[in-house]
Design a protein around this motif. Structure first.
Motif, mmCIF file in Angstrom:
data_model
loop_
_atom_site.group_PDB
_atom_site.id
_atom_site.type_symbol
_atom_site.label_atom_id
_atom_site.label_comp_id
_atom_site.label_asym_id
_atom_site.label_seq_id
_atom_site.Cartn_x
_atom_site.Cartn_y
_atom_site.Cartn_z
ATOM 1 N N UNK A 52 0.834 -1.199 0.000
ATOM 2 C CA UNK A 52 0.000 0.000 0.000
ATOM 3 C C UNK A 52 0.871 1.252 0.000
ATOM 4 N N UNK A 53 0.571 2.154 -0.925
ATOM 5 C CA UNK A 53 1.213 3.468 -0.937
ATOM 6 C C UNK A 53 0.198 4.563 -0.652
ATOM 7 N N UNK A 54 -1.047 4.170 -0.423
ATOM 8 C CA UNK A 54 -2.104 5.089 -0.016
ATOM 9 C C UNK A 54 -2.934 4.416 1.062
ATOM 10 N N UNK A 55 -3.362 5.216 2.050
ATOM 11 C CA UNK A 55 -4.216 4.694 3.117
ATOM 12 C C UNK A 55 -5.683 4.997 2.855
ATOM 13 N N UNK A 67 4.348 -0.822 5.060
ATOM 14 C CA UNK A 67 5.659 -0.305 5.436
ATOM 15 C C UNK A 67 5.947 1.068 4.841
ATOM 16 N N UNK A 68 5.294 1.418 3.740
ATOM 17 C CA UNK A 68 5.532 2.710 3.111
ATOM 18 C C UNK A 68 4.568 3.786 3.600
ATOM 19 N N UNK A 69 3.674 3.420 4.513
ATOM 20 C CA UNK A 69 2.711 4.380 5.041
ATOM 21 C C UNK A 69 3.149 4.891 6.403
ATOM 22 N N UNK A 70 2.758 6.110 6.712
ATOM 23 C CA UNK A 70 2.992 6.678 8.043
ATOM 24 C C UNK A 70 1.640 6.971 8.669
ATOM 25 N N UNK A 71 0.878 5.896 8.911
ATOM 26 C CA UNK A 71 -0.496 6.016 9.385
ATOM 27 C C UNK A 71 -0.684 5.156 10.624
ATOM 28 N N UNK A 126 -11.744 -1.063 6.875
ATOM 29 C CA UNK A 126 -12.327 -0.632 5.603
ATOM 30 C C UNK A 126 -11.493 -1.121 4.425
ATOM 31 N N UNK A 127 -10.174 -1.080 4.566
ATOM 32 C CA UNK A 127 -9.299 -1.549 3.483
ATOM 33 C C UNK A 127 -9.504 -3.045 3.246
ATOM 34 N N UNK A 151 -4.945 -11.880 4.722
ATOM 35 C CA UNK A 151 -4.660 -12.862 5.774
ATOM 36 C C UNK A 151 -3.696 -12.318 6.813
ATOM 37 N N UNK A 152 -2.954 -11.250 6.474
ATOM 38 C CA UNK A 152 -1.983 -10.708 7.424
ATOM 39 C C UNK A 152 -1.581 -9.305 7.001
ATOM 40 N N UNK A 153 -0.955 -8.597 7.929
ATOM 41 C CA UNK A 153 -0.423 -7.255 7.687
ATOM 42 C C UNK A 153 1.080 -7.308 7.940
#
Length: 249
Positions: free
Chosen positions: A26-29, A59-63, A70-71, A83-85
């Motif tokens: 993910x590069x967008x939240x 890993x590329x998000x700062x959230x 929702x995602x 299945x995992x993050x």
């Protein structure tokens, strides 16, 4: 203190393994941006990610307060199964666990972005002596030849015709075509034929170890394939809405 063990035998055992897994980086939240991009991809290839388990890499998000629920809902609506993050601060980890997902620590990325090699016209038949001639019926219009190994993380496509792979298809890669898929080597990744719904096409390979086979949206995974066919030259086609795999003679 003693552990109670079923007298008829052990109920289960843990085993290590390296299962093929798609990572969705993910590069967008923003769930709506993710929804739009997934809808676009699935409109191009409806069977591409059908019921595929994915690891959501954040890993590329700062959230720290990621809208993870929702995602995940967006992913499931488009036939992806989170299945995992992987990665993210502690709040993301706690959210993953609360949603029943696994969590992996961030890692130094060695994986490739899923590469899509732009199609080129089919120019001429290959001259390599070790490559058998393609089966009859390959339509040159819109078709293409790819020479070499399809690497893990790579996608090769022929959206408007047949796709001929002169080499192996590694685990973790995808080959897909609007028409037939021909693999002159070991097929260990995913192969999707008839991605626009053509039910008359098929998949042909010299050595079957595929993670997934799909024709016009009907699919089988590796665990659904008759073990006697693994490692063999096969053809895959639809027969009365059933995906049929038979020895290639």
């Amino acid at each position: 203190m003693s552990l109670n063990v079923d007298r008829e035998g052990i109920a289960f055992s843990f085993k290590g393994g390296m299962l093929p897994m798609t990572v969705m980086e993910l590069t967008s939240a923003d769930p709506e941006r993710i929804r739009e991009q997934l809808a676009g991809k699935l409109s191009q290839a409806p069977a591409f990610f059908q019921h595929t388990p994915v690891v959501l890499s954040v890993e590329k998000l700062n959230e720290p307060h990621l809208a993870l629920e929702r995602i995940c809902a967006v992913c499931r609506a488009h036939k992806l199964l989170p299945v995992a993050v992987r990665g993210g601060p502690d709040p993301v980890k706690q959210s993953a666990w609360a949603l029943g997902l696994g969590w992996f620590p961030p890692q130094e990325s060695r994986s490739r972005t899923l590469e899509s090699v732009s199609p080129s016209p089919l120019e001429k038949e290959p001259q390599q002596e070790e490559v058998s001639p393609a089966p009859p019926g390959i339509a040159p219009v819109g078709s293409r030849i790819f020479r070499g190994t399809v690497r893990s993380g790579q996608q090769i496509s022929a959206p408007e015709g047949d796709l001929v792979i002169l080499g192996a298809v590694n685990a973790g890669s995808e080959v897909l075509a609007g028409g037939n898929v021909h693999v002159y080597g070991a097929l260990r990744g995913r192969a999707l034929a008839g991605i626009h719904g053509d039910r008359e096409v098929g998949i042909f390979c010299h050595e079957l170890h595929a993670e997934l086979l799909s024709v016009a949206g009907n699919y089988k995974r590796l665990e659904d394939i008759d073990p006697q066919l693994l490692g063999k030259a096969v053809q895959v086609h639809l027969d009365d809405d059933q995906l049929t795999i038979a020895a290639l003679v």
